[in-house]
Scaffold this active site. Structure first.
Site, PDB file in Angstrom:
ATOM      1  N   GLU A 239       0.836  -1.217   0.000  1.00  0.00           N
ATOM      2  CA  GLU A 239       0.000   0.000   0.000  1.00  0.00           C
ATOM      3  C   GLU A 239       0.864   1.258   0.000  1.00  0.00           C
ATOM      4  O   GLU A 239       0.518   2.264  -0.624  1.00  0.00           O
ATOM      5  CB  GLU A 239      -0.950  -0.030   1.206  1.00  0.00           C
ATOM      6  CG  GLU A 239      -2.024  -1.103   1.038  1.00  0.00           C
ATOM      7  CD  GLU A 239      -2.897  -1.282   2.269  1.00  0.00           C
ATOM      8  OE1 GLU A 239      -2.345  -1.658   3.322  1.00  0.00           O
ATOM      9  OE2 GLU A 239      -4.097  -1.023   2.176  1.00  0.00           O
TER      10      GLU A 239
ATOM     11  N   GLU B 261      -3.459  -9.756   3.147  1.00  0.00           N
ATOM     12  CA  GLU B 261      -4.280  -9.541   4.345  1.00  0.00           C
ATOM     13  C   GLU B 261      -5.356 -10.604   4.531  1.00  0.00           C
ATOM     14  O   GLU B 261      -5.678 -10.970   5.666  1.00  0.00           O
ATOM     15  CB  GLU B 261      -4.933  -8.146   4.307  1.00  0.00           C
ATOM     16  CG  GLU B 261      -3.989  -6.995   4.641  1.00  0.00           C
ATOM     17  CD  GLU B 261      -3.218  -6.456   3.433  1.00  0.00           C
ATOM     18  OE1 GLU B 261      -3.131  -7.156   2.412  1.00  0.00           O
ATOM     19  OE2 GLU B 261      -2.689  -5.332   3.540  1.00  0.00           O
TER      20      GLU B 261
HETATM   21  C1  3H9 Z   1      -1.473  -5.297   6.885  1.00  0.00           C
HETATM   22  O1  3H9 Z   1      -0.525  -4.885   6.298  1.00  0.00           O
HETATM   23  C2  3H9 Z   1      -2.703  -4.477   7.134  1.00  0.00           C
HETATM   24  C3  3H9 Z   1      -2.780  -3.219   6.304  1.00  0.00           C
HETATM   25  O2  3H9 Z   1      -3.376  -3.455   5.063  1.00  0.00           O
HETATM   26  C4  3H9 Z   1      -3.636  -2.155   6.939  1.00  0.00           C
HETATM   27  C5  3H9 Z   1      -3.217  -1.562   8.221  1.00  0.00           C
HETATM   28  C6  3H9 Z   1      -4.049  -0.386   8.603  1.00  0.00           C
HETATM   29  N1  3H9 Z   1       4.329  -7.863  11.590  1.00  0.00           N
HETATM   30  O3  3H9 Z   1       7.776 -15.374   8.327  1.00  0.00           O
HETATM   31  P1  3H9 Z   1       9.143 -15.251   8.895  1.00  0.00           P
HETATM   32  C7  3H9 Z   1       7.853 -11.588  11.973  1.00  0.00           C
HETATM   33  S1  3H9 Z   1      -1.521  -6.838   7.521  1.00  0.00           S
HETATM   34  C8  3H9 Z   1       5.025  -8.273  12.666  1.00  0.00           C
HETATM   35  O4  3H9 Z   1       9.650 -16.345   9.760  1.00  0.00           O
HETATM   36  P2  3H9 Z   1      10.236 -15.427   6.238  1.00  0.00           P
HETATM   37  C9  3H9 Z   1       7.523 -13.052  12.158  1.00  0.00           C
HETATM   38  O5  3H9 Z   1       6.557 -13.226  13.161  1.00  0.00           O
HETATM   39  C10 3H9 Z   1       0.096  -7.504   7.213  1.00  0.00           C
HETATM   40  N2  3H9 Z   1       5.912  -9.286  12.622  1.00  0.00           N
HETATM   41  O6  3H9 Z   1      10.241 -14.954   7.757  1.00  0.00           O
HETATM   42  C11 3H9 Z   1       8.861 -13.632  12.510  1.00  0.00           C
HETATM   43  O7  3H9 Z   1       9.104 -13.355  13.869  1.00  0.00           O
HETATM   44  P3  3H9 Z   1       9.921 -14.386  14.772  1.00  0.00           P
HETATM   45  C12 3H9 Z   1       0.260  -7.949   5.819  1.00  0.00           C
HETATM   46  C13 3H9 Z   1       6.095  -9.895  11.448  1.00  0.00           C
HETATM   47  O8  3H9 Z   1      11.496 -14.909   5.659  1.00  0.00           O
HETATM   48  C14 3H9 Z   1       9.833 -12.788  11.677  1.00  0.00           C
HETATM   49  O9  3H9 Z   1       9.117 -11.590  11.337  1.00  0.00           O
HETATM   50  N3  3H9 Z   1       1.530  -8.626   5.650  1.00  0.00           N
HETATM   51  C15 3H9 Z   1       5.392  -9.506  10.308  1.00  0.00           C
HETATM   52  O10 3H9 Z   1       9.913 -16.869   6.146  1.00  0.00           O
HETATM   53  C16 3H9 Z   1      10.286 -13.452  10.402  1.00  0.00           C
HETATM   54  O11 3H9 Z   1       9.155 -13.872   9.687  1.00  0.00           O
HETATM   55  C17 3H9 Z   1       1.672  -9.935   5.845  1.00  0.00           C
HETATM   56  O12 3H9 Z   1       0.729 -10.624   6.136  1.00  0.00           O
HETATM   57  C18 3H9 Z   1       4.474  -8.446  10.406  1.00  0.00           C
HETATM   58  N4  3H9 Z   1       3.771  -8.004   9.336  1.00  0.00           N
HETATM   59  O13 3H9 Z   1       9.019 -14.678   5.563  1.00  0.00           O
HETATM   60  C19 3H9 Z   1       3.047 -10.492   5.654  1.00  0.00           C
HETATM   61  N5  3H9 Z   1       5.774 -10.321   9.275  1.00  0.00           N
HETATM   62  O14 3H9 Z   1      11.288 -14.474  14.142  1.00  0.00           O
HETATM   63  C20 3H9 Z   1       3.383 -11.408   6.767  1.00  0.00           C
HETATM   64  C21 3H9 Z   1       6.694 -11.148   9.774  1.00  0.00           C
HETATM   65  O15 3H9 Z   1       9.907 -13.785  16.124  1.00  0.00           O
HETATM   66  N6  3H9 Z   1       4.735 -11.905   6.703  1.00  0.00           N
HETATM   67  N7  3H9 Z   1       6.899 -10.905  11.079  1.00  0.00           N
HETATM   68  O16 3H9 Z   1       9.163 -15.674  14.680  1.00  0.00           O
HETATM   69  C22 3H9 Z   1       5.153 -12.859   5.859  1.00  0.00           C
HETATM   70  O17 3H9 Z   1       4.431 -13.315   5.007  1.00  0.00           O
HETATM   71  C23 3H9 Z   1       6.553 -13.386   6.023  1.00  0.00           C
HETATM   72  O18 3H9 Z   1       6.968 -13.046   7.323  1.00  0.00           O
HETATM   73  C24 3H9 Z   1       7.595 -12.829   5.015  1.00  0.00           C
HETATM   74  C25 3H9 Z   1       9.004 -13.302   5.447  1.00  0.00           C
HETATM   75  C26 3H9 Z   1       7.268 -13.366   3.633  1.00  0.00           C
HETATM   76  C27 3H9 Z   1       7.595 -11.330   5.007  1.00  0.00           C
END
Ligand code: 3H9
Length: 678
Positions: free
Chosen positions: A105, A125
């Protein structure tokens, strides 16, 4: 505390950089820093263009999920996006890694987007039970059209930069090693040009001209979306983008977003997001435990299970030696693997080259000695303790020291299997689920003597082959099958007390499972483990087998199947069950759907509580990971443990008591103290 955002002037370009590991989530400090950066650019006369970029492994991967549900602080993400878009100086997003959710976004609010070819962009999301909440559903269709926006918003799968460029989401692809410089150059080239603002674009009119687009999309993806609230909200929001002014569309998006955020589905799916990541961590195994290098894998057994397991490693580029006892079984097994790969290629999900690449890594053999130099050997032979022990004794003899010896058993005692070797520390359970090349779950069974490095290697490897792993202690059936047996017990009992078996299945389908226990039996084959003596009938299942009702493969099991595999309840089976119930002296009564659901699911919760009490699972959320990935428990309820917390543990305990079912001390104590399992 220092801000995660820094700015640096490169001539007339202000480069705003974020350094917020691990994934540059858009937490409060990042949002504040971005807003300040844009203000700095506006007030500095030397600056004529802006680049927004990130340090570390990725562009912003989304809003900071850990802030959800807490009181908002600092500028909101929509405010930051609006400030970026309103800039009178061109703003360029420089994208590497994954620009996801709020990160995408931010990129949409920028006036231009450049990316390296390895980058991915998306709005995931929905996977958290939400829709984008910072105008993503309004800006994206205005930029790329409603048709191209729908899959991104509604299915939530990120797309590679090249595809993003093809649909107009990315303006230019730049070199992997020169993103920052190329983005600054790109920004400089836009100085003085009209500023393209996404919120003012009109490409979304394709959805107004062809409003059927939305229903068609819904119809095409209905099965995958069944039961989930967020995808429908996503479709509604994208549709609104075409019909409303930007500000009104944004309001609509906010309403939908807020409703989802307050609902149980999103809470459940956010629980699952963290559960999956937590499951990969083992509390008493240090994160820096040195790993065993697994360069070559051996598989014993080329049947459905062994072949499926082998495919996981081949697909990940790891060479596999597969062993069978007889040449024809070996040929059949490797032939099936090739056919499976070719079918994937036919569906466009693999190239012919990739098929050949994977099969080229496979070495079929009839000799144990060929497994000698494997770093990991997984046996997938007949489920019998003596057979398994024999295999492990043989492996111990031939396979090099330091290699991991794994069993794919689904319920046998790993510790006993390990006694057949002189290296019990290197023995572990790797329980794959059928079809093993498709199902996400890997139950990693930690034996009493399993070494830390063996366990840590298994967890790391699971990620490499695309599995979701959870650790179980050694107990019959481990986490998954142990709980399943409690559900099956009740299912069998319910149909003898008067519930129709198709109603039992329907209750679970309504709950959100892809199939019920009797459908599952038919699919797996009712003759699995059958003694093959039609005159010996002690269960309904044996009675069905005695009549050749082996399940779907025989065209009849609990259900009758037509050529299109459509099922109808069978009169013959109804009679068999009625005869059985009479023989056992079971009084027949009408059983409500509520009772069926409670009796199927509450005993599973109770067993899960016992598993926790015994320390067989590290945490309640690991149990949820097992059930969601291995048994089709609906994700939007968060798994059995989270679901029980949602229902209320006192309600679960009361339900078990009402139906005369056992309640574990652990569950009762938690309920009495008003605590949760998760
Ligand atoms: C959103 O954006 C809403 C908006 O539209 C509107 C708002 C108003 N936040 O997955 P990994 C942590 S909703 C906080 O193992 P990878 C994760 O918990 C969001 N923490 O690594 C982990 O912590 P730990 C939309 C986060 O390389 C560490 O980072 N976005 C977040 O396998 C490493 O993560 C998503 O849904 C976060 N957003 O994969 C994306 N993301 O080491 C969600 C990750 O303590 N994330 N962490 O266990 C992912 O899909 C994967 O983490 C990503 C990396 C592909 C980025």
């Amino acid at each position: 505390m220092a801000s995660p955002i820094s700015t640096e002037k490169h001539g007339n370009v202000l480069v705003i950089s974020s350094d917020n590991p691990p994934v540059n989530a858009l937490g409060q400090a990042v949002r504040e820093g971005l807003k300040n950066g844009i203000e700095q650019a506006a007030s500095d006369n030397e600056i004529e263009a802006v680049v927004i970029r990130c340090d570390g492994r990725t562009f912003f991967a989304g809003a900071d999920i850990t802030e959800f549900g807490k009181a908002p602080k600092g500028p909101s993400l929509p405010e930051v996006c609006d400030a970026i878009e309103a800039s009178e100086k061109p703003v360029v997003a420089a994208i590497h890694g994954t620009a996801l959710g709020g990160g995408c976004e931010i990129a949409l609010a920028c006036h231009y987007r450049v990316a390296v070819p390895s980058a991915k962009l998306g709005l995931p999301e929905v996977k958290l039970g939400l829709i984008p909440g910072a105008a993503g559903t309004q800006r994206l269709p205005r930029l790329v059209g409603a048709e191209a926006a729908l899959p991104l918003v509604v299915m939530g799968n990120p797309i590679p930069a090249k595809k993003a460029q093809a649909i107009g989401l990315v303006d230019e692809l730049v070199g992997e090693g020169s993103l920052a410089q190329d983005a600054a150059e790109f920004a400089r080239s836009k100085v003085g040009a009209d500023i393209p603002r996404t919120s003012e674009m009109t490409n979304n009119q394709d959805g107004v001209k062809n409003p059927d687009l939305f229903d068609e999309f819904r119809a095409k993806n209905g099965r995958k979306l069944r039961g989930f609230d967020a995808p429908n909200a996503g479709i509604e929001a994208v549709k609104a983008a075409g019909e409303m002014a930007f500000e009104d569309g944004v309001k609509k998006e906010r309403e939908l977003f807020a409703k989802l955020m307050g609902g149980t589905q999103s809470a459940a799916m956010r629980h699952y997001f963290f559960a999956e990541r937590a499951a990969n961590k083992i509390d008493d195994v240090p994160a820096d435990t040195p790993l065993i290098d697994v360069k070559k894998v051996g598989i014993i057994g080329a049947g459905t299970m062994g072949g499926g397991i082998a495919m996981n490693f081949l697909s990940a580029g790891i060479p596999v030696t597969i062993l069978e006892m007889k040449q024809d079984a070996l040929d059949r097994g490797t032939g099936t693997m090739r056919k499976n790969y070719e079918n994937t290629a036919k569906r466009g999900r693999m190239t012919e080259e990739q098929v050949e690449g994977a099969m080229g890594l496979l070495t079929p053999t009839l000799e144990y000695d060929d497994l000698a130099d494997c770093d990991l050997v997984i046996e997938a032979v007949y489920e019998n303790m003596d057979v398994k022990k024999e295999v492990f004794a043989k492996l111990d003899e031939v396979v090099k020291d330091g290699a991991i010896l794994a069993s794919n058993t689904s319920y046998l005692d790993i510790d006993e299997i390990a006694t057949a070797t002189d290296r019990p520390g290197y023995v572990i359970g790797l329980h794959f689920f059928s079809p093993a090349n498709v199902m996400k779950l890997l139950e990693v069974v930690r034996g009493e003597k399993t070494r830390d490095d063996v366990l840590a290697t298994a967890m790391k490897l699971s990620k490499k082959i695309g599995k979701v792993a959870a650790v179980s202690g050694v107990c019959p059936g481990f986490i998954g099958n142990r709980m399943l047996s409690k559900r099956q017990e009740q299912a069998n009992q319910l149909i003898l007390e008067g519930a129709n078996y198709w109603e039992v299945d329907e209750v679970l389908l309504d709950f959100g499972f892809p199939m019920g226990p009797f459908q599952m039996g038919d699919l797996a084959g009712l003759d699995i483990g059958w003694h093959r003596d039609p005159s010996k009938v002690t269960t309904v299942r044996e009675a069905l087998c005695a009549k050749g009702r082996f399940g779907q493969k025989a065209g009849k099991g609990f259900y009758d199947y037509d050529d299109a595999r459509q099922r109808t309840p069978s009169d013959e089976v109804k009679q068999i069950i009625a005869d059985f119930a009479e023989k056992e002296g079971n009084a027949q009564r009408d059983i409500s759907k509520d009772e069926i659901r409670e009796r199927l699911l509450y005993p599973m919760v109770n067993e899960g509580a016992k598993i926790l009490e015994e320390g067989m699972a590290q945490r309640a959320s690991d149990i949820d990971v097992v059930w969601i990935n291995g048994y089709g428990w609906p994700l939007y309820t968060g798994g059995p443990m989270f679901w029980a917390d949602t229902v209320g543990l006192d309600t679960v305990v009361a339900g078990l008591e009402k139906h005369g079912l056992p309640v574990s001390d652990y569950l009762r104590a938690k309920a009495q103290k008003g605590e949760r399992l998760t």
